[in-house]
Write an enzyme that holds these catalytic residues in place. Sequence first.
Site, mmCIF file in Angstrom:
data_model
loop_
_atom_site.group_PDB
_atom_site.id
_atom_site.type_symbol
_atom_site.label_atom_id
_atom_site.label_comp_id
_atom_site.label_asym_id
_atom_site.label_seq_id
_atom_site.Cartn_x
_atom_site.Cartn_y
_atom_site.Cartn_z
ATOM 1 C CG PHE A 139 26.176 -25.299 51.795
ATOM 2 C CD1 PHE A 139 26.525 -24.912 50.511
ATOM 3 C CD2 PHE A 139 26.729 -26.463 52.307
ATOM 4 C CE1 PHE A 139 27.404 -25.655 49.768
ATOM 5 C CE2 PHE A 139 27.602 -27.215 51.569
ATOM 6 C CZ PHE A 139 27.941 -26.810 50.293
ATOM 7 C CD GLU A 434 6.419 -33.561 -8.039
ATOM 8 O OE1 GLU A 434 5.299 -34.092 -7.910
ATOM 9 O OE2 GLU A 434 7.417 -33.914 -7.378
#
Length: 615
Positions: A139, A434
């Site tokens: 810890f 296109e």
Amino acid sequence: MKKEKKEKKVIKKITKNIFLILIVFLILGSFFSLFEIGKTKETKIQISQLIQEIENNKIKKIVVKDDTIEILTLDDQTQITYKEPGENFIGLLNDYNVSPDKIKGLTIDIQNTKKSIWPDLLIYALLPLLFIGIFFYYFSRQLRKTTQKTFSFGQVKSFKTNRQENKVAFKDIGGVKEAKQEVREIIDFLKKPKKFTALGAKIPKGVLIVGAPGTGKTLLARAVAGEANVPFFHISGSEFVEMFVGVGASRVRDLFRQAKKKVPCIIFIDELDAVGRIRGGGLYGGHDEREQTLNQILVEMDGFEPNIGLVIIAATNRPDVLDPALLRPGRFDRRIILDIPDIRDREEILKIHCQKKPLVKDVSLRKIAERTPGFSGADLANLMNEAAILAVRQNKKEISMAQILESIEKVLLGPERKSHIISPKEKKITAYHEAGHALVSHLLPHCDPVRKVSIIARGQAAGYTLKMPREDKYLHTRSEFIDDLAALLGGYAAEKIFFGEVTTGASNDLKQTAHLAKKLVTEYGMSEKIGPVAFTQNKGSNFLNQQLINHRQFSEKTAQLIDEEINSLISRAFQQAQKIIQEHRTDLNKIAQLLLKKETLERQEFLQIFKDGKK
Ligand code: ATP
């Protein structure tokens, strides 16, 4: 964000440790309880029962351990009973009036077990203490690490390459001959500094590599370190800047401190513009974090002798926004420009990126280089990687030309979305749109040749018309731009003529048209009415300051004229596109119908439609 992540990581680690310790406790607990269970297999009986069994001659052996009496019966059962502490067992039997004969017939084993307290102490006191100790150790270690991290953000986490690993040499860089030549003397200096110092020559402290993204700036800096065989400290400009004021400056100090210990070496600062922008925009009072960091860089660059063997290489693609103090002699005074590679360089770069890739014999790197004008080194590396992935996907052992050509389009326009389902009506609109682009581009003399037309969705676009210049171009003429404007509006015009209204499909074309027309008028001096004037804004500081300080440097009248000119260019382009489409309505119809049938038209198929093949 980064810090939050780190904290989360630490918390996760601590929880993991607690969890581990708990598991160890559980395992030990169950082990001990098992041990206990094993011990209490015997049946507990009363003293009176024992007396009864003695009377009935059922006893094989009696073991007396302190107050515990263990009994083994003739049928091999173990029993246990207890006497009062300190009481004599034989006396007890006498008290119960067991006849002396019976007592004589018994096998009694009296054991003096003065038990050692150590095993109990160890198991019940020391072990838990040990575990608690381990728990606190972990810890506190985690806590210490977190604290260290919190207080170490002033240190730089620069990436230092070892002399051996990640070594890049000049042979790994394609093209950029002049740039290699420029850095050669820095390499010479790092290798043999005495040669230069003997003549009193000062080697440049700072080298600024300028170039578009992906042109190999980082690669070149690495190659300098690799060729000179010196350590390479790599940090990005954005890594200096943190949320806290003063961190950047402290990181700069730390970086230089680390590097000075390793001379000769190279510090490479990528994206210098992230910290090196012009100071004093005024918005932040001139003392914001970025400015302090920049000041520290300036101070550090002045703070060491030119010939100690520390060379700082920085890279940017925005040299225009850099603070002039960075560029003055003694700092980044050496500039190396990396251009987008030309056809020969592209071929060389492709060769480098094909080294470990098996290619089908007919693959011509020259042809690929021809098809990839405008590609940067990074684009080419990406292209070869995409081709290799495609070959793997198709279960091929070698990469073919077809896969490379397919990858060019993927790099240019994004991946094909064949599964993208559109309604027949939308498909028809896309085909005519296109076809409009392709027809106008094909018939205008200054447009690039059409290489491919497709109505398969790619990236964001529903369809695309791919045009490629015949050769590398560095200069563009007004006629080319004017024709490009008309070609850009070809799709919009076709929709209007064939369907009577326009769709959102043309929105991107309109954006590009407006952008190009604005550039023609305000940057390139290509408007007849306005003439050779550039109205570009001073790109001094960040965009907010720029807007505040440099907002419009021309009069209201000029602004109106600019708007009129932009509109006039666009409307003329639109009229031209409409005129071409009206005049070649049948051709456009043919292109659109063929597109609807085949979805994609290669150049040859497209040219077939125009019998005389103009281009
Ligand atoms: P950015 O400005 O985005 O940081 P950059 O100019 O630093 O880009 P690099 O990181 O040097 O670009 O290049 C990216 C990749 O492109 C390289 O890892 C390399 O694979 C490839 N590359 C770029 N230029 C060349 C080149 N001249 N020769 C070989 N490979 C190149």
